[in-house]
Design a protein around this motif. Structure first.
Motif, PDB file in Angstrom:
ATOM      1  N   PHE A  16      13.922  -4.690   0.219  1.00  0.00           N
ATOM      2  CA  PHE A  16      13.200  -3.464  -0.122  1.00  0.00           C
ATOM      3  C   PHE A  16      11.753  -3.741  -0.498  1.00  0.00           C
ATOM      4  CE2 PHE A  16      17.517  -1.580  -1.006  1.00  0.00           C
ATOM      5  CZ  PHE A  16      17.483  -0.727   0.073  1.00  0.00           C
ATOM      6  N   SER A  17      11.491  -4.840  -1.169  1.00  0.00           N
ATOM      7  CA  SER A  17      10.107  -5.146  -1.534  1.00  0.00           C
ATOM      8  C   SER A  17       9.290  -5.457  -0.285  1.00  0.00           C
ATOM      9  CB  SER A  17      10.034  -6.298  -2.524  1.00  0.00           C
ATOM     10  OG  SER A  17      10.408  -7.513  -1.919  1.00  0.00           O
ATOM     11  N   GLY A  18       9.882  -6.124   0.695  1.00  0.00           N
ATOM     12  CA  GLY A  18       9.199  -6.392   1.963  1.00  0.00           C
ATOM     13  C   GLY A  18       8.922  -5.115   2.719  1.00  0.00           C
ATOM     14  N   PHE A  19       9.872  -4.202   2.697  1.00  0.00           N
ATOM     15  CA  PHE A  19       9.687  -2.913   3.370  1.00  0.00           C
ATOM     16  C   PHE A  19       8.590  -2.119   2.684  1.00  0.00           C
ATOM     17  CE2 PHE A  19      10.859   1.597   3.919  1.00  0.00           C
ATOM     18  CZ  PHE A  19      10.715   1.666   5.291  1.00  0.00           C
ATOM     19  N   SER A  20       8.550  -2.164   1.371  1.00  0.00           N
ATOM     20  CA  SER A  20       7.527  -1.462   0.615  1.00  0.00           C
ATOM     21  C   SER A  20       6.143  -1.995   0.952  1.00  0.00           C
ATOM     22  CB  SER A  20       7.799  -1.605  -0.882  1.00  0.00           C
ATOM     23  OG  SER A  20       6.768  -1.035  -1.623  1.00  0.00           O
ATOM     24  N   GLN A  21       6.006  -3.310   1.093  1.00  0.00           N
ATOM     25  CA  GLN A  21       4.723  -3.893   1.444  1.00  0.00           C
ATOM     26  C   GLN A  21       4.299  -3.489   2.845  1.00  0.00           C
ATOM     27  OE1 GLN A  21       5.219  -8.067   0.743  1.00  0.00           O
ATOM     28  NE2 GLN A  21       4.941  -7.868  -1.464  1.00  0.00           N
ATOM     29  N   SER A  22       5.249  -3.422   3.772  1.00  0.00           N
ATOM     30  CA  SER A  22       4.882  -3.028   5.129  1.00  0.00           C
ATOM     31  C   SER A  22       4.480  -1.552   5.167  1.00  0.00           C
ATOM     32  CB  SER A  22       6.010  -3.319   6.107  1.00  0.00           C
ATOM     33  OG  SER A  22       7.126  -2.505   5.851  1.00  0.00           O
ATOM     34  N   LYS A  23       5.091  -0.728   4.332  1.00  0.00           N
ATOM     35  CA  LYS A  23       4.694   0.676   4.246  1.00  0.00           C
ATOM     36  C   LYS A  23       3.279   0.791   3.707  1.00  0.00           C
ATOM     37  CE  LYS A  23       7.300   3.998   2.768  1.00  0.00           C
ATOM     38  NZ  LYS A  23       8.217   4.814   1.960  1.00  0.00           N
ATOM     39  N   LYS A  24       2.933  -0.050   2.724  1.00  0.00           N
ATOM     40  CA  LYS A  24       1.587  -0.033   2.162  1.00  0.00           C
ATOM     41  C   LYS A  24       0.572  -0.467   3.212  1.00  0.00           C
ATOM     42  CE  LYS A  24       2.840  -0.861  -2.655  1.00  0.00           C
ATOM     43  NZ  LYS A  24       2.787  -1.828  -3.767  1.00  0.00           N
ATOM     44  N   ALA A  25       0.916  -1.480   3.990  1.00  0.00           N
ATOM     45  CA  ALA A  25       0.010  -1.962   5.038  1.00  0.00           C
ATOM     46  C   ALA A  25      -0.210  -0.883   6.088  1.00  0.00           C
ATOM     47  CB  ALA A  25       0.558  -3.228   5.679  1.00  0.00           C
ATOM     48  N   LEU A  26       0.867  -0.201   6.478  1.00  0.00           N
ATOM     49  CA  LEU A  26       0.749   0.865   7.471  1.00  0.00           C
ATOM     50  C   LEU A  26      -0.096   2.012   6.920  1.00  0.00           C
ATOM     51  CD1 LEU A  26       1.513   1.847  10.269  1.00  0.00           C
ATOM     52  CD2 LEU A  26       3.582   2.831   9.296  1.00  0.00           C
ATOM     53  N   LYS A  27       0.082   2.336   5.661  1.00  0.00           N
ATOM     54  CA  LYS A  27      -0.702   3.397   5.025  1.00  0.00           C
ATOM     55  C   LYS A  27      -2.182   3.015   5.038  1.00  0.00           C
ATOM     56  CE  LYS A  27      -0.928   7.097   2.334  1.00  0.00           C
ATOM     57  NZ  LYS A  27      -0.706   8.413   2.848  1.00  0.00           N
ATOM     58  N   LYS A  28      -2.484   1.746   4.763  1.00  0.00           N
ATOM     59  CA  LYS A  28      -3.864   1.266   4.772  1.00  0.00           C
ATOM     60  C   LYS A  28      -4.459   1.358   6.179  1.00  0.00           C
ATOM     61  CE  LYS A  28      -6.557  -2.729   3.299  1.00  0.00           C
ATOM     62  NZ  LYS A  28      -6.508  -4.088   2.759  1.00  0.00           N
ATOM     63  N   ILE A  29      -3.662   0.999   7.169  1.00  0.00           N
ATOM     64  CA  ILE A  29      -4.108   1.071   8.569  1.00  0.00           C
ATOM     65  C   ILE A  29      -4.390   2.519   8.951  1.00  0.00           C
ATOM     66  CG2 ILE A  29      -3.351   0.769  10.969  1.00  0.00           C
ATOM     67  CD1 ILE A  29      -1.885  -1.779   9.993  1.00  0.00           C
ATOM     68  N   GLU A  30      -3.491   3.414   8.574  1.00  0.00           N
ATOM     69  CA  GLU A  30      -3.680   4.832   8.899  1.00  0.00           C
ATOM     70  C   GLU A  30      -4.910   5.405   8.201  1.00  0.00           C
ATOM     71  OE1 GLU A  30       0.074   6.652   7.966  1.00  0.00           O
ATOM     72  OE2 GLU A  30       0.923   6.113   9.917  1.00  0.00           O
ATOM     73  N   THR A  31      -5.173   4.959   6.984  1.00  0.00           N
ATOM     74  CA  THR A  31      -6.363   5.412   6.263  1.00  0.00           C
ATOM     75  C   THR A  31      -7.618   4.956   7.000  1.00  0.00           C
ATOM     76  OG1 THR A  31      -5.184   5.309   4.156  1.00  0.00           O
ATOM     77  CG2 THR A  31      -7.586   5.317   4.046  1.00  0.00           C
ATOM     78  N   LYS A  32      -7.634   3.707   7.437  1.00  0.00           N
ATOM     79  CA  LYS A  32      -8.776   3.181   8.189  1.00  0.00           C
ATOM     80  C   LYS A  32      -8.949   3.942   9.502  1.00  0.00           C
ATOM     81  CE  LYS A  32     -12.076   0.307   9.185  1.00  0.00           C
ATOM     82  NZ  LYS A  32     -13.368   0.402   8.532  1.00  0.00           N
ATOM     83  N   ALA A  33      -7.842   4.229  10.173  1.00  0.00           N
ATOM     84  CA  ALA A  33      -7.892   4.975  11.436  1.00  0.00           C
ATOM     85  C   ALA A  33      -8.475   6.374  11.206  1.00  0.00           C
ATOM     86  CB  ALA A  33      -6.504   5.057  12.057  1.00  0.00           C
ATOM     87  N   THR A  34      -8.075   7.019  10.114  1.00  0.00           N
ATOM     88  CA  THR A  34      -8.592   8.344   9.790  1.00  0.00           C
ATOM     89  C   THR A  34     -10.101   8.290   9.541  1.00  0.00           C
ATOM     90  OG1 THR A  34      -6.464   8.969   8.830  1.00  0.00           O
ATOM     91  CG2 THR A  34      -8.362  10.318   8.216  1.00  0.00           C
ATOM     92  N   GLU A  35     -10.558   7.246   8.844  1.00  0.00           N
ATOM     93  CA  GLU A  35     -11.989   7.074   8.603  1.00  0.00           C
ATOM     94  C   GLU A  35     -12.746   6.930   9.925  1.00  0.00           C
ATOM     95  OE1 GLU A  35     -12.373   3.670   6.060  1.00  0.00           O
ATOM     96  OE2 GLU A  35     -11.385   4.670   4.381  1.00  0.00           O
ATOM     97  N   LEU A  36     -12.180   6.179  10.851  1.00  0.00           N
ATOM     98  CA  LEU A  36     -12.827   5.979  12.150  1.00  0.00           C
ATOM     99  C   LEU A  36     -12.869   7.269  12.965  1.00  0.00           C
ATOM    100  CD1 LEU A  36     -11.337   2.478  12.976  1.00  0.00           C
ATOM    101  CD2 LEU A  36     -13.720   2.995  12.422  1.00  0.00           C
ATOM    102  N   VAL A  37     -11.826   8.086  12.845  1.00  0.00           N
ATOM    103  CA  VAL A  37     -11.802   9.387  13.526  1.00  0.00           C
ATOM    104  C   VAL A  37     -12.923  10.262  12.973  1.00  0.00           C
ATOM    105  CG1 VAL A  37     -10.495  11.530  13.806  1.00  0.00           C
ATOM    106  CG2 VAL A  37      -9.352   9.338  14.107  1.00  0.00           C
ATOM    107  N   GLU A  38     -13.051  10.294  11.664  1.00  0.00           N
ATOM    108  CA  GLU A  38     -14.098  11.101  11.036  1.00  0.00           C
ATOM    109  C   GLU A  38     -15.487  10.600  11.414  1.00  0.00           C
ATOM    110  OE1 GLU A  38     -13.618  14.027   9.687  1.00  0.00           O
ATOM    111  OE2 GLU A  38     -11.487  13.686  10.104  1.00  0.00           O
ATOM    112  N   LYS A  39     -15.634   9.297  11.569  1.00  0.00           N
ATOM    113  CA  LYS A  39     -16.925   8.734  11.986  1.00  0.00           C
ATOM    114  C   LYS A  39     -17.295   9.225  13.391  1.00  0.00           C
ATOM    115  CE  LYS A  39     -19.239   4.380  12.991  1.00  0.00           C
ATOM    116  NZ  LYS A  39     -19.057   2.967  13.281  1.00  0.00           N
ATOM    117  N   ILE A  40     -16.327   9.183  14.302  1.00  0.00           N
ATOM    118  CA  ILE A  40     -16.577   9.662  15.664  1.00  0.00           C
ATOM    119  C   ILE A  40     -16.904  11.152  15.644  1.00  0.00           C
ATOM    120  CG2 ILE A  40     -15.512  10.119  17.926  1.00  0.00           C
ATOM    121  CD1 ILE A  40     -13.998   7.462  17.575  1.00  0.00           C
TER     122      ILE A  40
END
Length: 117
Positions: A16-40
């Motif tokens: 569960f702790s490994g799954f939680s970390q992967s969820k955090k990483a995915l959330k971080k990636i999605e946040t970065k992707a959203t920032e890039l969308v807004e930049k475009i």
């Protein structure tokens, strides 16, 4: 019996702790992707506000950026600059050829050109 139970609990907690970390990483990636969308979107709307990205376009670009960031991470830090550049080129061409229309591309280029001068 107690050792088996303790081992099972330990295994589950580690899983569960490994799954939680992967969820955090995915959330971080999605946040970065959203920032890039807004930049475009900002690059387009700075030239012509009527050409702003639609919600469908924003979702498509966010998905492409998410895939791109994940692919870059899979390449790893040891990957050559050329490999990373080629990967970025592939994903950005999807955005610029498949998602944005010609008017949006023209507006984006106009903004980027003005920023260089």
């Amino acid at each position: 019996m107690n050792k088996l139970l303790i081992t099972a609990i330990l295994f589950l907690s580690i899983s569960f702790s490994g799954f939680s970390q992967s969820k955090k990483a995915l959330k971080k990636i999605e946040t970065k992707a959203t920032e890039l969308v807004e930049k475009i979107n900002k690059e387009i709307t700075d030239s012509d506000a009527s050409l702003a990205l639609s919600d469908t376009q924003k979702e498509a670009i966010k998905k492409i950026h998410t895939e791109r960031i994940i692919a870059l991470r899979k390449l790893g830090k040891e990957a050559s600059k050329e490999d990373k550049k080629e990967l970025n080129k592939t994903y950005y061409s999807k955005i610029f050829k498949d998602v944005l229309n010609k008017k949006q591309m023209k507006a984006r280029r106009k903004t980027k050109k003005a920023a260089k001068n």
